[in-house]
Design an enzyme around this catalytic site. Structure first.
Site, PDB file in Angstrom:
ATOM      1  N   SER A  20       0.816  -1.204   0.000  1.00 49.10           N
ATOM      2  CA  SER A  20       0.000   0.000   0.000  1.00 49.10           C
ATOM      3  C   SER A  20       0.854   1.260   0.000  1.00 49.10           C
ATOM      4  O   SER A  20       0.332   2.372   0.003  1.00 49.10           O
ATOM      5  CB  SER A  20      -0.929   0.013   1.222  1.00 49.10           C
ATOM      6  N   ASN A 107      -2.356  -2.528  13.215  1.00 46.49           N
ATOM      7  CA  ASN A 107      -3.815  -2.347  13.168  1.00 46.49           C
ATOM      8  C   ASN A 107      -4.259  -1.081  13.907  1.00 46.49           C
ATOM      9  O   ASN A 107      -5.052  -0.292  13.388  1.00 46.49           O
ATOM     10  CB  ASN A 107      -4.524  -3.572  13.745  1.00 46.49           C
ATOM     11  N   THR A 152     -39.476  27.421  -9.995  1.00 46.98           N
ATOM     12  CA  THR A 152     -39.743  26.050  -9.561  1.00 46.98           C
ATOM     13  C   THR A 152     -39.972  25.289 -10.871  1.00 46.98           C
ATOM     14  O   THR A 152     -40.512  25.857 -11.831  1.00 46.98           O
ATOM     15  CB  THR A 152     -40.984  25.934  -8.651  1.00 46.98           C
ATOM     16  N   HIS A 153     -39.548  24.057 -10.918  1.00 45.71           N
ATOM     17  CA  HIS A 153     -39.592  23.264 -12.166  1.00 45.71           C
ATOM     18  C   HIS A 153     -38.819  23.960 -13.292  1.00 45.71           C
ATOM     19  O   HIS A 153     -39.100  23.742 -14.473  1.00 45.71           O
ATOM     20  CB  HIS A 153     -41.027  23.004 -12.634  1.00 45.71           C
ATOM     21  N   SER A 274     -12.739  28.336 -27.014  1.00 45.19           N
ATOM     22  CA  SER A 274     -12.775  27.195 -27.923  1.00 45.19           C
ATOM     23  C   SER A 274     -11.724  27.408 -28.992  1.00 45.19           C
ATOM     24  O   SER A 274     -11.473  28.531 -29.422  1.00 45.19           O
ATOM     25  CB  SER A 274     -14.159  27.084 -28.559  1.00 45.19           C
ATOM     26  N   LYS A 280     -16.821  31.582 -28.108  1.00 47.30           N
ATOM     27  CA  LYS A 280     -17.167  30.774 -26.936  1.00 47.30           C
ATOM     28  C   LYS A 280     -16.459  31.206 -25.660  1.00 47.30           C
ATOM     29  O   LYS A 280     -15.298  31.598 -25.671  1.00 47.30           O
ATOM     30  CB  LYS A 280     -16.796  29.308 -27.205  1.00 47.30           C
ATOM     31  N   ASN A 282     -16.492  29.054 -22.307  1.00 49.21           N
ATOM     32  CA  ASN A 282     -17.036  27.839 -21.703  1.00 49.21           C
ATOM     33  C   ASN A 282     -16.817  27.820 -20.187  1.00 49.21           C
ATOM     34  O   ASN A 282     -15.741  28.162 -19.715  1.00 49.21           O
ATOM     35  CB  ASN A 282     -16.392  26.599 -22.327  1.00 49.21           C
ATOM     36  N   GLU A 287     -18.489  23.252 -14.760  1.00 48.30           N
ATOM     37  CA  GLU A 287     -18.870  21.899 -15.204  1.00 48.30           C
ATOM     38  C   GLU A 287     -18.116  20.833 -14.415  1.00 48.30           C
ATOM     39  O   GLU A 287     -18.674  19.798 -14.039  1.00 48.30           O
ATOM     40  CB  GLU A 287     -18.600  21.744 -16.695  1.00 48.30           C
ATOM     41  N   TYR A 314      -9.855  -6.503  12.459  1.00 43.47           N
ATOM     42  CA  TYR A 314      -9.196  -6.034  11.248  1.00 43.47           C
ATOM     43  C   TYR A 314      -9.158  -7.119  10.173  1.00 43.47           C
ATOM     44  O   TYR A 314      -8.910  -8.288  10.459  1.00 43.47           O
ATOM     45  CB  TYR A 314      -7.756  -5.584  11.566  1.00 43.47           C
ATOM     46  N   GLN A 319      -7.414  -2.186   3.956  1.00 45.09           N
ATOM     47  CA  GLN A 319      -6.369  -1.392   3.310  1.00 45.09           C
ATOM     48  C   GLN A 319      -6.935  -0.649   2.098  1.00 45.09           C
ATOM     49  O   GLN A 319      -6.380   0.347   1.659  1.00 45.09           O
ATOM     50  CB  GLN A 319      -5.211  -2.312   2.884  1.00 45.09           C
ATOM     51  N   LYS A 322      -8.254   3.584   1.871  1.00 42.43           N
ATOM     52  CA  LYS A 322      -7.564   4.868   1.769  1.00 42.43           C
ATOM     53  C   LYS A 322      -7.728   5.584   0.446  1.00 42.43           C
ATOM     54  O   LYS A 322      -8.002   6.795   0.407  1.00 42.43           O
ATOM     55  CB  LYS A 322      -6.077   4.679   2.058  1.00 42.43           C
TER      56      LYS A 322
HETATM   57  N1  ARG Z   1      -1.220  -1.424   5.259  1.00 41.80           N
HETATM   58  C1  ARG Z   1      -2.194  -1.879   6.189  1.00 41.80           C
HETATM   59  C2  ARG Z   1      -3.495  -1.133   5.984  1.00 41.80           C
HETATM   60  O1  ARG Z   1      -3.472  -0.111   5.375  1.00 41.80           O
HETATM   61  C3  ARG Z   1      -1.728  -1.638   7.583  1.00 41.80           C
HETATM   62  C4  ARG Z   1      -2.303  -2.596   8.584  1.00 41.80           C
HETATM   63  C5  ARG Z   1      -1.795  -3.948   8.322  1.00 41.80           C
HETATM   64  N2  ARG Z   1      -2.163  -4.862   9.346  1.00 41.80           N
HETATM   65  C6  ARG Z   1      -2.039  -6.181   9.206  1.00 41.80           C
HETATM   66  N3  ARG Z   1      -2.411  -6.908  10.165  1.00 41.80           N
HETATM   67  N4  ARG Z   1      -1.621  -6.702   8.097  1.00 41.80           N
HETATM   68  O2  ARG Z   1      -4.549  -1.544   6.418  1.00 41.80           O
END
Ligand code: ARG
Length: 454
Positions: A20, A107, A152-153, A274, A280, A282, A287, A314, A319, A322
């Site tokens: 990760s 964890n 409205t509408h 454009s 134009k 834009n 948007e 966990y 993972q 993120k």
């Molecule tokens: N890279 C892991 C995550 O983002 C960290 C935690 C890993 N924990 C484990 N028991 N493998 O979740």
């Protein structure tokens, strides 16, 4: 980190799917802050020696400096930010680095890092929303009695003021701030010390690490501490609603800046031209702001589906929490800044707005209300008479204020010339003095109230 149990290294595909570090390097600052707080607490509790604690703290400061200056060599083989930092710490301070992971697991470490990161994004969103609200209040001030059509509408409904319309968005964005603040308050508990899932036999001071990291208190249940991602889901929920609000305002900017509406002009700074059509202008920024809700809501769906059905505590699935959050936070930050810039520069066209407000029989309700007030008609009857007046005006090709008195008297002989006072758009908006109404005095009072609150 677990060589004791393993005879063979991981397959290349295992490394690729497992790592990760490609994205969680964004947690470096939080990871190091968490480790420093943890090491200081371990030393204060006599769990590690003072010399080791000093070496660990100085080493972590150096790792942070290396990461911030861009000289840190991230390694995919070391999987994630936690192990990258710890491995480098070991290079710098030697075996003492190995004591840092006492009474801790990745964890509770990742849960802490991620909370710190999301908490900071709540603060960013709050500050960006405050700036956007300030820009909207400036617009509201300049147009407190600038009359425009209310829809409205997307059909002309009744005249309102530009200021009132801007303040509608102030209400929405202020609620968004409330949602981020609520999420922040709920997430502000420190998981550190939950260890893998069960807590630890070491005599920790969880209050101390919580306080050092700006948390209100330690989390209450070690299993929940490492398995909870509500805080991220809640951030994304608040972000999705905010992005939906932004998309509505963006859509209005797109509409208003068309040749057909010409209600307002976006500045050159937030428009593009454009390459083939020289005329134009834009509204690309508007948007794109309108579109961002797609990926932000997508992130919310992605994380919720990842979390759904996961057994406690966990699991590595987590993972995957993120990237959606990082992406959504980036998108929201950009959208809020772009919207603030567009609103600050926006030039409403008062003449166009007034003309559009007067068209489309927008004061028909005012006529009906007058019939109720002046003649004592039940509103339903007044509605019917007014409908007939609109039909006459339409047939004659005039707007309501130009409809001859004789025509109105043909519908009800008690109607007098006084009725014309309520048919003008200025009088119409001035008369809407109920709480929350569009009357310019109400609008000015609302602006003052918001300024006071900010
Ligand atoms: N890279 C892991 C995550 O983002 C960290 C935690 C890993 N924990 C484990 N028991 N493998 O979740």
């Amino acid at each position: 980190m677990w060589g004791g149990r393993f005879a063979m290294g991981p397959d290349a595909v295992m490394t690729a799917i497992n790592a990760s570090i490609g994205f969680d390097r964004r947690l470096a600052r939080e990871d190091i802050a968490g480790s420093r707080a943890h090491a200081a607490m371990l030393a204060a509790q006599g769990i590690i020696g003072p010399d080791d604690a000093v070496a660990i703290d100085a080493g972590l400061a150096q790792v942070l400096a290396e990461i911030e200056s861009g000289t840190f060599a991230f390694s995919t083989a070391l999987e994630d930010i936690h192990m990258n930092v710890e491995a480098r710490l070991r290079e710098i301070v030697g075996p003492a680095a190995g004591r840092l992971h006492t009474a801790r697991s990745r964890n509770d470490q990742v849960a802490t890092d991620f909370r710190l990161w999301v908490r900071a994004r709540c603060d960013d969103a709050d500050a960006a929303l405050a700036r956007l609200i300030d820009a909207l209040l400036d617009q509201a001030e300049r147009g407190a009695d600038m009359v425009m059509p209310g829809f409205t509408h997307l059909q002309v409904a009744q005249p309102v003021t530009w200021g009132h319309h801007m303040l509608a968005y102030v209400e929405m964005f202020a609620r968004d701030r409330g949602r981020f603040a609520d999420a922040r308050a709920r997430m502000n508990e420190c998981p550190l010390g939950a260890a893998a899932l069960a807590g630890t036999s070491f005599p920790l001071n969880r209050e101390a690490t919580a306080a050092a990291l700006g948390f209100d208190r330690p989390t209450a249940n070690s299993i929940d501490s490492v398995s909870d991602r509500d805080f991220a889901m809640e951030f994304l929920a608040a972000a999705s609603i905010c992005a939906a609000h932004l998309s509505r305002l963006a859509e209005e900017l797109v509409l208003w800046s068309t040749a057909q509406f010409r209600f307002a002009r976006l500045s050159d700074r937030f428009s593009t031209g454009s390459s083939i059509m020289p005329q134009k202008r834009n509204p690309d920024a508007a948007e794109l702001v309108r579109a961002k809700v797609g990926r932000i809501l997508g992130a919310q769906v992605a994380l919720t589906v990842v979390m759904k059905g996961l057994p406690l505590a966990y699991s590595k699935d987590m993972q995957e929490d993120k990237e959606p959050v990082f992406d959504a936070a980036d998108a929201l930050g950009l959208a809020l800044s772009a919207m603030e810039g567009m609103i600050r520069d926006l030039e409403p066209d008062g003449d166009r707005l007034r003309a559009a407000a007067a068209a489309g029989f927008s004061t028909a309700t005012d006529l009906a209300d007058w019939l109720v007030r002046a003649l004592g008609m039940p509103f339903r009857d007044a509605h019917h008479v007014t409908g007939a007046a609109v039909a006459r005006a339409e047939a004659l090709g005039v707007d309501l204020p130009e409809l001859p008195l004789a025509e109105l008297r043909g519908l009800d002989p008690r109607i007098t010339a006084e009725v014309y006072a309520v048919l003008g758009v200025e009088n119409s908006v001035r008369s809407r003095t109920s709480i929350g109404g569009t009357a310019p005095d109400r609008v000015r009072a609302a602006i003052a109230r918001w300024r006071g609150r900010l």
